[in-house]
Design a protein around this motif. Structure first.
Motif, PDB file in Angstrom:
ATOM      1  N   LEU A  71       0.718  -1.147  -0.007  1.00  0.00           N
ATOM      2  CA  LEU A  71       0.125  -0.115  -0.019  1.00  0.00           C
ATOM      3  C   LEU A  71       0.734   1.237  -0.059  1.00  0.00           C
ATOM      4  CD1 LEU A  71      -2.668  -0.974   2.384  1.00  0.00           C
ATOM      5  CD2 LEU A  71      -3.198  -0.668   0.218  1.00  0.00           C
ATOM      6  N   LYS A  73       3.787   1.645  -1.166  1.00  0.00           N
ATOM      7  CA  LYS A  73       4.442   1.796  -2.395  1.00  0.00           C
ATOM      8  C   LYS A  73       3.472   1.997  -3.547  1.00  0.00           C
ATOM      9  CE  LYS A  73       8.764   0.384  -0.953  1.00  0.00           C
ATOM     10  NZ  LYS A  73       8.485   0.399   0.441  1.00  0.00           N
ATOM     11  N   GLY A  74       2.244   2.142  -3.102  1.00  0.00           N
ATOM     12  CA  GLY A  74       1.251   2.808  -4.243  1.00  0.00           C
ATOM     13  C   GLY A  74       0.716   1.555  -4.918  1.00  0.00           C
ATOM     14  N   ALA A  75       0.704   0.131  -4.513  1.00  0.00           N
ATOM     15  CA  ALA A  75       0.108  -0.764  -5.219  1.00  0.00           C
ATOM     16  C   ALA A  75      -1.463  -0.605  -5.130  1.00  0.00           C
ATOM     17  CB  ALA A  75       0.666  -2.111  -4.739  1.00  0.00           C
TER      18      ALA A  75
END
Lengths: 111, 351
Positions: A71, A73-75
């Motif tokens: 989350l 890391k922007g996934a």
């Protein structure tokens, strides 16, 4: 001794393994840190791989850590679930592909 | 429309309650060190300001959105609003000081009826940089706002806009149904007149904040993802992405407590404490002003009702740069939000 094998609080104590063997712990954590740095793969891709592997080895600490990390890391949620399906496909496939071995044996034994 | 905590008479709309939560529990019992304890060994207590470069004026708490993480508890039901007289006092300060930046925030600052007057007057007196923190959807909220992009350009405003993700679901869950689509439309309008486009000096920055109880990722990497995705899917361009950490104040604090994430989130902030970020915290170069003209060390302290210390002069009527630059900054445990990882500020990371 605690009453359960797994305690979420233990995840934060991971670094404490150095208490019994500092040199090897240092080597491991240095290596660990380097592995997850952005390289030919992005940090997000590595995090998603870690998430998939966490499910393969069914490590609750790792699932906890790499859900948050993915989350951060922007996934997206879809990416995270697709990573888990990759785990599932490989695990399922690993069983199923042995079906060929079974078939070979059946064919050898049968008239 | 969801009501603000204030309109709900929620106990967390009371700043004293919030401050008690931040001082008691895990911090009061000593399970986690207070922020003061953490900065004392670095010789950073009391925390002192550097040169004041940014005058951040909150022109009112009214907003057309009710975002779930909002530390202002802003929304359509908030009526606190800055008058033209107070704005004039701000302008006088900008005129008589060397402060570079006038940073307008809210709520949705554009909803203040004197917003345009304020910006135009700031331009007339030669303020070097005017920032408007726009939520984007305001531009489409009412025909009277449709020309805001032109107004921004005419007044050489730097636009800083929140967009927590480059896909609809995460954005809408945090900021409200349909916010993403409207934000994209507004960004297109801004791009069309040159904002964020290469070869223009019209700056359009985006602000990312996590959609829950986790920290922001690497700012440069997220910026790269945002640029690729927004350009690829929607043809949108922008200048920089600022990552901001959610601070345990108001609605985000309510979320943390309600979902039983508070302790773990605070543990994460404390564990991620970065001494290097202390050097760059925004309270060192910013003064935050509320709609009534009172001054704070930052917008977060404003929402906790923590005014600058008395000896520095608490109202803009008593503005004295020397005194302010000599003050001790007021801190509490929410400050860990600005020192975690690469740090966090209204201009993004600081370390």
């Amino acid at each position: 001794m605690q009453k359960t094998y797994y305690d979420p609080a233990d995840l934060k104590k991971f670094g404490d393994v150095a208490e019994f063997q500092p040199e090897l712990a240092k080597k491991f954590f240095d290596y660990y840190g380097d592995v997850f740095k952005e390289g030919a793969l992005t940090a997000r891709e590595k995090s998603l791989i870690a998430l998939a592997v966490s499910h393969a080895i069914q490590c609750p600490y790792c699932i906890d850590a790499y859900t948050s990390d993915s989350l951060e890391k922007g996934a997206t949620e879809q990416q995270m679930m697709e990573a888990v399906h990759v785990t599932t496909a490989i695990r399922g496939g690993a069983s199923l592909v042995h079906g060929v071995q079974m078939m070979n044996k059946v064919k050898k034994l049968s008239m | 429309m969801i009501k603000s905590l204030k309109a709900q008479h929620h106990n967390l709309s009371d700043t004293t309650t919030q401050l008690k939560i931040l001082s008691n529990g895990i911090f009061g019992e000593g399970r986690l060190p207070t922020f003061r304890k953490k900065i004392e060994p670095l010789n950073e207590f009391p925390l002192k300001p550097a040169e004041i470069e940014i005058f951040q004026v909150n022109v009112g708490y009214m907003c057309n959105q009710v975002c779930k993480h909002c530390h202002v508890d802003a929304g359509p039901d908030r009526k606190e609003i800055m008058t033209r007289e107070t704005m004039q006092l701000c302008l006088d300060i900008m005129k008589n000081s060397n402060i570079l930046t006038l940073d307008l925030t809210g709520g949705a600052p554009e909803m203040n009826p004197d917003f345009r007057w304020f910006v135009e007057e700031a331009n007339k007196i030669g303020v070097q940089e005017i920032i408007v923190r726009s939520n984007l959807t305001i531009i489409l909220a009412n025909p009277k706002y449709y020309d805001l992009p032109q107004f921004f350009r005419k007044n050489n405003v730097r636009v800083v806009s929140s967009l927590p993700f480059y896909q609809p679901d995460k954005t809408d869950r945090q900021r409200g149904e349909g916010v993403f689509a409207k934000s994209i439309e507004a960004l297109n309008m801004l791009n069309k007149i040159g904002y964020g486009m290469p070869g223009t000096d019209l700056t359009l920055d985006l602000v990312y904040n996590p959609g829950g109880a986790f920290l922001p990722g690497n700012q440069a990497e997220l910026e790269r993802d945002f640029k690729k995705e927004l350009k690829g899917h929607y043809g949108i361009e922008f200048n920089s992405l600022f990552t901001i950490t959610n601070l345990p104040i108001s609605r985000f604090l309510e979320f943390l407590i309600r979902t039983e994430n508070y302790e773990e989130y605070m543990e994460k902030l404390v564990a991620s404490f970065n001494p290097a970020a202390v050097k760059g915290v925004m309270c060192r170069n910013t003064i935050s002003v509320d709609y009534d003209g009172y001054m704070y060390d930052c917008d977060f302290n404003q929402m906790l009702g923590l005014k600058v210390e008395k000896t520095a002069g608490q109202h803009i009527r008593d503005f004295d740069l020397k005194k302010l630059e000599n003050r001790n900054i007021v801190i509490s445990q929410h400050c860990y939000g600005c020192t975690a990882g690469a740090g966090s500020s209204c201009q993004g990371t600081v370390a």
